[in-house]
Write a protein that holds these residues in place. Structure first.
Motif, PDB file in Angstrom:
ATOM      1  N   GLY A  20      13.635  -2.062 -25.349  1.00  0.00           N
ATOM      2  CA  GLY A  20      14.879  -1.540 -24.813  1.00  0.00           C
ATOM      3  C   GLY A  20      14.692  -0.611 -23.638  1.00  0.00           C
ATOM      4  N   ASP A  21      13.473  -0.075 -23.464  1.00  0.00           N
ATOM      5  CA  ASP A  21      13.189   0.782 -22.319  1.00  0.00           C
ATOM      6  C   ASP A  21      12.400   0.048 -21.238  1.00  0.00           C
ATOM      7  N   GLY A  22      12.277  -1.284 -21.381  1.00  0.00           N
ATOM      8  CA  GLY A  22      11.611  -2.078 -20.356  1.00  0.00           C
ATOM      9  C   GLY A  22      10.112  -1.934 -20.301  1.00  0.00           C
ATOM     10  N   TYR A  23       9.492  -1.532 -21.389  1.00  0.00           N
ATOM     11  CA  TYR A  23       8.023  -1.394 -21.429  1.00  0.00           C
ATOM     12  C   TYR A  23       7.385  -2.587 -20.716  1.00  0.00           C
ATOM     13  N   MET A  24       6.407  -2.323 -19.877  1.00  0.00           N
ATOM     14  CA  MET A  24       5.819  -3.341 -19.008  1.00  0.00           C
ATOM     15  C   MET A  24       5.386  -4.579 -19.787  1.00  0.00           C
ATOM     16  N   SER A  25       5.844  -5.732 -19.353  1.00  0.00           N
ATOM     17  CA  SER A  25       5.560  -6.976 -20.067  1.00  0.00           C
ATOM     18  C   SER A  25       4.623  -7.906 -19.313  1.00  0.00           C
ATOM     19  N   SER A  26       4.420  -7.677 -18.032  1.00  0.00           N
ATOM     20  CA  SER A  26       3.641  -8.609 -17.212  1.00  0.00           C
ATOM     21  C   SER A  26       2.586  -7.828 -16.435  1.00  0.00           C
ATOM     22  N   LEU A  27       1.383  -7.789 -16.972  1.00  0.00           N
ATOM     23  CA  LEU A  27       0.374  -6.870 -16.448  1.00  0.00           C
ATOM     24  C   LEU A  27      -0.350  -7.371 -15.200  1.00  0.00           C
ATOM     25  N   LEU A  28      -0.756  -8.618 -15.200  1.00  0.00           N
ATOM     26  CA  LEU A  28      -1.587  -9.073 -14.086  1.00  0.00           C
ATOM     27  C   LEU A  28      -0.833  -9.143 -12.762  1.00  0.00           C
ATOM     28  N   PRO A  29       0.449  -9.553 -12.727  1.00  0.00           N
ATOM     29  CA  PRO A  29       1.184  -9.425 -11.466  1.00  0.00           C
ATOM     30  C   PRO A  29       1.271  -7.973 -10.984  1.00  0.00           C
ATOM     31  N   THR A  30       1.437  -7.035 -11.926  1.00  0.00           N
ATOM     32  CA  THR A  30       1.484  -5.623 -11.534  1.00  0.00           C
ATOM     33  C   THR A  30       0.153  -5.191 -10.955  1.00  0.00           C
ATOM     34  N   LEU A  31      -0.950  -5.610 -11.567  1.00  0.00           N
ATOM     35  CA  LEU A  31      -2.263  -5.251 -11.029  1.00  0.00           C
ATOM     36  C   LEU A  31      -2.518  -5.918  -9.678  1.00  0.00           C
ATOM     37  N   ALA A  32      -1.956  -7.094  -9.459  1.00  0.00           N
ATOM     38  CA  ALA A  32      -2.101  -7.736  -8.149  1.00  0.00           C
ATOM     39  C   ALA A  32      -1.438  -6.889  -7.065  1.00  0.00           C
ATOM     40  N   ALA A  33      -0.263  -6.308  -7.384  1.00  0.00           N
ATOM     41  CA  ALA A  33       0.399  -5.421  -6.426  1.00  0.00           C
ATOM     42  C   ALA A  33      -0.447  -4.185  -6.175  1.00  0.00           C
ATOM     43  N   MET A  34      -1.050  -3.639  -7.227  1.00  0.00           N
ATOM     44  CA  MET A  34      -1.928  -2.476  -7.054  1.00  0.00           C
ATOM     45  C   MET A  34      -3.157  -2.831  -6.237  1.00  0.00           C
ATOM     46  N   ALA A  35      -3.695  -4.024  -6.465  1.00  0.00           N
ATOM     47  CA  ALA A  35      -4.873  -4.453  -5.708  1.00  0.00           C
ATOM     48  C   ALA A  35      -4.574  -4.502  -4.215  1.00  0.00           C
ATOM     49  N   ALA A  36      -3.378  -4.986  -3.865  1.00  0.00           N
ATOM     50  CA  ALA A  36      -3.004  -5.091  -2.458  1.00  0.00           C
ATOM     51  C   ALA A  36      -2.813  -3.726  -1.812  1.00  0.00           C
ATOM     52  N   ALA A  37      -2.499  -2.717  -2.627  1.00  0.00           N
ATOM     53  CA  ALA A  37      -2.202  -1.385  -2.098  1.00  0.00           C
ATOM     54  C   ALA A  37      -3.409  -0.457  -2.096  1.00  0.00           C
ATOM     55  N   THR A  38      -4.536  -0.914  -2.640  1.00  0.00           N
ATOM     56  CA  THR A  38      -5.714  -0.059  -2.775  1.00  0.00           C
ATOM     57  C   THR A  38      -6.957  -0.782  -2.276  1.00  0.00           C
TER      58      THR A  38
END
Length: 345
Positions: free
Chosen positions: A53-71
């Motif tokens: 109900g609070d939107g706890y992160m459900s899709s980890l690898l796409p999120t890490l891909a965004a972090m990879a692009a930013a770091t």
């Protein structure tokens, strides 16, 4: 050998009564990881749950891909991917893609899952969670060679399949396994490249569980010196006013979400609710104070494991509902004043 200080777990939770939005939460999570990299954190970690109900992160690898692009430098970890809910071949492909796009910076933490509602949601029998995780690890190892392989397990049957492209590292992506029961800890030592331990325990429990995992790794014929250990740890640093007053609400939501799930939250019969522990327990789980005070509280952990070749102390500094400026201040204080004290342990 030195302590590797990570930041996380990032969970992207937004309390229902918060004025934050999920688009801000995800974009600002990437901004926080970029900031953490610039001030000396060694890794950043994310965590998975579903139907929250609070939107706890459900899709980890796409999120890490965004972090990879930013770091550019910081290592990227999952703490943890819930293995029973992912097909091993697709997980192998997605993980390899993140590893390639990050230049070999991925650490893949895997867990069994524990919420009955999530197993119902995905139509996966809860009794299969151990076997699914074990077979997933075995398939990932084969898939990341880049060669064709056949696999015949109790749950997965694969005939002459191939995952391409392979990850950056010829040895594959390091796999850390989580879990709190003794059987799970020994499984991590037997099958994994490292063990990832949840927050909340004292130093004695950390040392005991690390020893159990090491012994299982040794019994499996592994080089124990190369076996990793990652410890999750809540904390909060603040200099102006009462730090507990700043973090208490977010910490209560963070820990209370797990308590709510244990009591039936986020199921068809009940809506979302949190059930946090008492204030004393919450303070113990989330030590808050000045940089000097927090360094003193965390230094014994760093000192106990400083001689390990691969030890990650993963510190959470951002909590549900917390605005970016508050979290960024805590991250900066921790990076500038606490990390040096831990690295010197």
């Amino acid at each position: 050998m030195t302590v590797q200080v990570g930041i996380g777990l990032f969970t992207a939770q937004v309390p229902p009564d918060s004025d934050r939005t999920f688009d801000h939460e995800y974009r600002e999570t990437v901004d926080m990881v970029r900031l953490a990299e610039t001030i000396g954190f060694d890794s950043a970690w994310v965590s998975e749950h579903h139907g929250a109900g609070d939107g706890y992160m459900s899709s980890l690898l796409p999120t890490l891909a965004a972090m990879a692009a930013a770091t550019e430098r910081i290592r990227l970890g999952t703490g943890v991917v819930l293995a029973p809910f992912h097909h091993p071949l697709r997980l192998a492909e997605d993980a390899a893609t993140v590893d390639l796009s990050s230049g070999g910076r991925l650490l893949l933490g895997l867990g069994l899952g524990w919420r009955k509602e999530e197993f119902r949601m995905f139509g996966v029998p809860m009794g299969e969670r151990v076997r699914r995780t074990v077979e997933t690890v075995e398939i990932l190892r084969r898939a990341w060679t880049g060669d064709r392989f056949t696999y015949e397990g109790r749950l997965f049957s694969l005939d002459q399949v191939r995952v391409t492209p392979a990850p950056t590292r010829a040895s594959g992506i390091p796999i850390y396994l989580g879990g709190m029961a003794e059987a799970a800890i020994r499984r991590a030592g037997r099958l994994g490249d490292g063990y990832i331990k949840s927050r909340g325990g004292d130093l004695e429990a950390m040392e005991r569980d690390a020893h159990l995992a090491d012994q299982a790794a040794r019994d499996a014929g592994k080089d124990v010196a190369a076996f990793g250990f990652a410890q999750l740890q809540n904390a909060f640093v603040w200099q102006d006013g009462d730090p507990w007053g700043v973090v208490k609400r977010g910490a209560a939501h963070h820990i209370g979400a797990y308590g709510g799930w244990a009591e039936g939250s986020d199921t068809p019969g009940q809506g979302f609710f949190i059930s946090p522990p008492d204030d004393a327990t919450l303070r113990r789980i989330t030590p808050a104070g000045s940089p000097t005070e927090v360094a003193q509280m965390l230094r014994p952990i760093a000192a106990a494991f400083a001689e390990r070749r691969e030890f990650h102390l993963i510190v959470r500094l951002h909590y549900p509902g917390m605005d970016f400026d508050t979290a960024a201040t805590a991250i900066e204080l921790f990076g500038e004043k606490v990390i040096p004290a831990l690295k010197g342990a």
